[in-house]
Scaffold this active site. Structure first.
Site, mmCIF file in Angstrom:
data_model
loop_
_atom_site.group_PDB
_atom_site.id
_atom_site.type_symbol
_atom_site.label_atom_id
_atom_site.label_comp_id
_atom_site.label_asym_id
_atom_site.label_seq_id
_atom_site.Cartn_x
_atom_site.Cartn_y
_atom_site.Cartn_z
ATOM 1 N N GLY B 270 -9.439 58.207 2.954
ATOM 2 C CA GLY B 270 -8.172 58.300 2.235
ATOM 3 C C GLY B 270 -7.136 57.366 2.850
ATOM 4 N N PHE B 271 -6.952 57.510 4.168
ATOM 5 C CA PHE B 271 -6.042 56.645 4.929
ATOM 6 C C PHE B 271 -4.611 56.715 4.412
ATOM 7 C CE2 PHE B 271 -10.309 54.595 4.797
ATOM 8 C CZ PHE B 271 -10.713 55.026 6.045
ATOM 9 N N ILE B 501 -11.154 64.861 6.360
ATOM 10 C CA ILE B 501 -11.232 63.591 5.623
ATOM 11 C C ILE B 501 -12.061 62.563 6.395
ATOM 12 C CG2 ILE B 501 -9.081 64.065 4.414
ATOM 13 C CD1 ILE B 501 -7.681 62.035 6.244
ATOM 14 N N ARG B 657 -3.960 67.427 24.606
ATOM 15 C CA ARG B 657 -5.336 67.828 24.934
ATOM 16 C C ARG B 657 -6.312 67.190 23.953
ATOM 17 N NH1 ARG B 657 -5.075 73.007 25.940
ATOM 18 N NH2 ARG B 657 -6.132 72.954 27.926
ATOM 19 N N ASN B 660 -12.107 67.252 21.243
ATOM 20 C CA ASN B 660 -13.473 66.729 21.187
ATOM 21 C C ASN B 660 -13.446 65.236 21.526
ATOM 22 O OD1 ASN B 660 -16.073 65.962 20.648
ATOM 23 N ND2 ASN B 660 -16.128 66.757 18.555
ATOM 24 N N GLU B 734 -3.190 58.400 13.370
ATOM 25 C CA GLU B 734 -2.369 57.210 13.167
ATOM 26 C C GLU B 734 -2.031 56.429 14.440
ATOM 27 O OE1 GLU B 734 -0.271 59.868 10.716
ATOM 28 O OE2 GLU B 734 0.112 58.371 9.174
#
Lengths: 168, 772
Positions: B270-271, B501, B657, B660, B734
């Site tokens: 999508g961006f 997404i 933090r 993942n 972003e």
């Protein structure tokens, strides 16, 4: 009343396709691409329409083991040839090593281009089990990943090639 | 549970808004640096990896329903025209065609996202929607388009942004009084005394940077499949925002929101431009509702690149004043942006200038030009990618004028507080990012002869190193909700209404829930992307998903765990504080002995499911929670061919933090690679004479391939931000794209000893630079 030459149903032809080891019979207009037949007639939606003009590679499938853009391949050209789609790669239920490497190295993000990437890499390793980086990059350069998973696609390929320790 | 309504503040892509948040119960205590976590923070392959590598993941494009019809769109060949007449009779009677929609039969279908008709009679750009054919097959729908006879009356047009703002310019629409956004533009921001600032300056530089129109080119185009069963309109959409789709479809069709269900299981990128129902979704929904058959409308690549949004081109000019020691005394930024035909907002291109470096005297002016081109849409850090590149390029020119090291200049003007809002940052690790990044790239040796000239001074290769800083929000906020359910066998389902997404949202939410519930990751299943069975979550944009939805999931899981412990305590006649939950089992805290699997207790309750709700609490008041970072680029330029190769990017970003590290690094790499494309190759090309886009495809619009990728070194800071939210994590979508173009441009300027004035740095532009 419209001109009959334009409204007459287009002629169809019978095609017998070997898809993932199974014979599939379809009656199709000769202009139909392999991509559209796989998706719309055979419900094999793993191959993706990204551009439908041979620029992005999302529709990549294997034709007699070679990676091809199925959006540029007519289905009628494929009679008697072995077609492998992403669905055929794990038909036994077990993932192919290329698929496993993509998961382990996170060589995907949105995943839309991933079936094409995996099949392009599968075709590479079928002919060259130990490619170097240059060979990997050349083989994979016809498959666009807009999310930019490239470093990890390279890492997955390197791990499979056994030429270099996994980067991630 | 008593309800409290709290007022909090939310930042979304540069705008701060007030938000009321409804809280039920209390959020758990923050996972601080001391928290010992077993699942969160660990390298975790995606929980939906299998679906994504086997082709079984269902994207909107893949949805096929019995009796489904397919749509194809006819687009304006003219940059500006009025539709005089449409004769669709031949198309309507062509084989397989079930409907042809256009202005004269479907003029009242409204697009609520811009409050304009989907089928207007005045076409404002090449690619504006003229008609849609609906047929049994895609080929039949496409064939029908050629049978639609349209009489156009071409109108005067303007596509150049400067020309569009001239008083005598052709009007982009006959309904416009002028070609700018009617309200709020030009937009001016001012603080201090700019003139006094320039008087104080020992050195003043003027710089400019033009940036191109960039096309998102998500691999999956916009669109969806809609079905009306007489009771519910279901739409499978390629979207970042299922609630926005529901709202838009309900509004356009005059349905209640409880009659519309929006689903997004997987989506192909999508961006930033897949919010709301989009005209493709509205047409599919309208056709399904009207014809009583399922309808699919997915845009072609060309439609996507003409009519589905873009990062608008900018012309930025800067004047910067500084004292001899580098202290900034004044910054003036003027920007003209090309927002396209119906642009109603302009991205925050001056965010970096207002906030990134310490400076008392600032003036920024943003002008937004409407033109007869496709309308802009948010694109991964909209405005801030372009503006950061401009400011950072200008700052390097100032450093050169001062004879100062560029990094030293940035350190000298380090902003300790949020200057525009006059309040502290929750924390800022940018100096640490500078130190680590500079060390890794070898900043101290950037001017060494052998590094600059790898083939010696007579060779064709020049190398350079540049850097740029990054500032962005990413703190998210309420409202975001989640439900945690513990099923009788001891497994868990987490329900949210968010979207994954491609960022790995399913995986990080599963990690957070597993951590809090004391379950192995395999026993947690996360459901998302469905308005019917999820609970409200914000759109997946603005780097806000993890920081908004993550804490809601954690609270739901914490509440479920509390109830579980209560249940086990009563069943086993033990006090609740004597019980611990780990790895799917109950343990006695006293003896450390295992008392049984969670399921062995829940099974005794005759099918009872523990169901608990969680919600994202308010944001911290009186401080700004920001992401900061820096990137360093090393490039090699061939002065014979003008080709730029990026050799290496070092990236250091503070996103709190890291839940993942595997998917985090994927986000950073992906942002850098899109930033590299923007810096070196991506640009929509428009024929100024015809007003036509020449490269609305993936052949001539160049995006990076695997051959363009540099070595990318990511240095993890990975420190929880305890002011941000209960998980201490911020967004990472972003931040990584923001500094890349500026760092690359500065590296090229360093390699060539010439200031960069325009992006992308294509070979022809580099050769022009060398000849200038």
């Amino acid at each position: 009343m419209a001109d009959t030459s334009e409204t007459a149903a287009a002629p169809r032809t019978h095609v017998s396709l070997q898809v993932n080891g199974t014979t599939r019979e379809v009656d199709i207009e000769p202009r139909r691409t392999l991509l559209s037949v796989l998706r719309d007639d055979l419900s094999l939606t793993g191959a993706k329409p990204g551009c439908e003009m041979g620029n992005c590679g999302a529709c990549t499938v294997l034709l007699d083991g070679e990676a091809v853009y199925s959006c540029l391949t007519l289905a009628v050209e494929c009679t008697g040839r072995e077609i492998t789609t992403i669905e055929g790669l794990s038909a036994s239920g077990e993932l192919d090593p290329v698929q496993q490497a993509f998961i382990a190295h996170d060589a995907l993000q949105c995943g839309f281009c991933t079936p094409g990437q995996i099949l392009a890499m599968k075709a590479l390793f079928a002919t060259n089990p130990h490619p170097d980086d240059e060979t990997i990059e050349r083989a994979m350069s016809g498959n666009i990943c807009r999310c930019g998973a490239y470093p990890k696609i390279l890492a997955a390929a390197r791990a499979l090639a056994g030429t270099q320790a996994a980067q991630q | 549970m008593p309800i409290r309504i709290i007022t909090t503040h939310l930042e979304f892509e540069g705008q701060i808004s007030e938000q009321r948040v409804v809280m039920e119960g209390e959020e758990p205590a923050v996972w601080g640096p001391e928290a010992e976590l077993a699942v969160v923070g660990k390298v975790t392959p995606r929980v939906d990896g299998r679906e994504r590598v086997t082709g079984s993941a269902q994207y909107a494009y893949d949805v096929q329903l019995p009796g489904m019809l397919v749509a194809a769109g006819l687009r304006s060949p003219h940059p500006h025209a009025r539709i005089v007449r449409i004769d669709a009779s031949r198309a309507e009677t062509a084989p397989g065609v079930r409907a042809v929609y256009h202005h004269f039969n479907t003029g009242d279908l409204n697009n609520p996202s811009n409050d304009r008709p989907v089928f207007g009679d005045e076409l404002l750009y090449q690619g504006d929607l003229v008609a849609v054919a609906i047929a049994e097959t895609k080929e039949q729908a496409q064939d029908a388009l050629a049978l639609i006879a349209v009489e156009y009356e071409p109108l005067p047009f303007v596509v150049d942004q400067r020309a569009a703002l001239a008083a005598d310019a052709p009007k982009v629409s006959t309904t416009y009084e002028h070609n700018t956004i009617p309200e709020g533009f030009p937009q001016t921001y001012e603080r201090g005394d700019l003139d006094a600032g320039f008087v104080q300056a020992d050195v003043t530089v003027e710089a400019q940077l033009s940036t191109p129109t960039a096309l998102h080119n998500s691999m999956e185009t916009h669109g969806g499949v809609a079905q009306w069963d007489g009771r519910t309109l279901t739409i499978w959409s390629s979207t970042q925002d299922v609630y926005g789709v529901r709202r838009g479809v309900a509004s356009a069709l005059g349905l209640q929101q409880n009659q519309v269900r929006a689903i997004k299981q997987y989506m192909g990128g999508g961006f930033g431009n897949k919010f709301g129902a989009h005209h493709s979704g509205l047409v599919a929904a309208y056709a399904a509702y009207t014809l009583g058959r399922p309808v699919k409308y997915m845009l072609s690549r060309e439609e996507e690149n003409l009519a589905a949004g873009n990062r608008p081109e900018t012309i930025q000019t800067y004047r910067i004043g500084a004292k001899k020691d580098g202290t900034l005394t004044a910054i003036e930024q003027h920007t003209i942006g090309n927002v396209g035909a119906i642009g109603s907002w302009f991205s925050p291109v001056a965010m970096a200038t207002k906030e990134l470096y310490q400076c008392a005297n600032i003036r920024t002016v943003d002008e937004a030009a409407r033109t007869n081109l496709g309308t802009q849409a948010s694109f991964r850090a909209p405005g801030v990618v372009e503006g950061t590149a401009g400011l950072e390029v200008a700052l390097d020119q100032l450093a050169a004028a001062l004879g100062m090291d560029p990094l030293e200049l940035r350190r000298k003007n380090y902003a300790e507080r949020h200057q525009a809002l006059d309040r502290p940052y929750s924390r800022k690790l940018l100096l640490e990012a500078y130190r680590l990044g500079a060390e890794r790239i070898g900043w101290a040796e950037r001017d060494h002869e052998e590094r600059r000239y790898p083939q010696g001074r007579d060779g064709y290769l020049r190398r350079g190193i540049g850097m740029a800083s990054q500032l962005w929000g990413g703190d998210g906020g309420p409202p975001a909700q989640a439900i945690a359910k513990l099923l009788p066998d001891g497994t868990a389902v987490i329900l949210t209404g968010t979207q994954d997404i491609g960022t790995g949202t399913r995986t990080v939410l599963a990690q957070i829930a597993a951590e809090e519930l004391g379950l192995p990751l395999e026993q947690v299943r996360v459901e998302l992307g469905d308005t019917e069975f999820g609970v409200f979550s914000p759109p997946s944009g603005g780097s806000m998903t993890l920081a908004s939805v993550g804490p809601a999931v954690r609270m739901a899981a914490a509440e479920a765990r509390k109830e579980l412990v209560e249940v086990v305590a009563q069943l086993s006649e033990a006090p609740t504080d004597a019980l611990d939950v780990r790895d799917g089992h109950i343990f006695s805290r006293e003896t450390g002995k295992e008392m049984g699997a969670i399921g062995s207790f829940l099974e005794l309750l005759d099918g009872h499911e523990i169901t608990a709700k969680g919600m994202r609490g308010p944001n911290a008041e009186n401080m700004s929670v920001r992401t900061f970072g820096a990137q360093f680029a090393e490039v090699e330029v061939d002065i014979g061919t003008g080709r730029v190769r990026v050799l290496r990017i070092v990236a250091v970003h503070d996103c709190g933090r890291i839940v993942n590290p595997l998917t985090f690094s994927s986000q950073i790499e992906g942002g850098i690679i899109q930033g590299l494309g923007f810096a070196l190759m991506e640009q929509r090309i428009v024929d100024q004479r015809l007003g036509a886009v020449l490269n609305a495809n993936l052949e001539n619009y160049k995006v990076p391939t695997i051959r363009d990728i540099p070595q990318i070194d990511i240095i993890l800071l990975d420190q929880p931000n305890v002011h941000a939210n209960t998980i201490g994590a911020l967004g990472a979508g972003e931040p990584p794209i923001i500094p890349t173009p500026g760092a690359i441009a500065n590296a090229v300027a360093h390699a060539l000893g010439r200031p960069v004035k325009a992006l992308p740095l294509t070979p022809d532009r580099v050769l022009d630079l060398l000849n200038s």
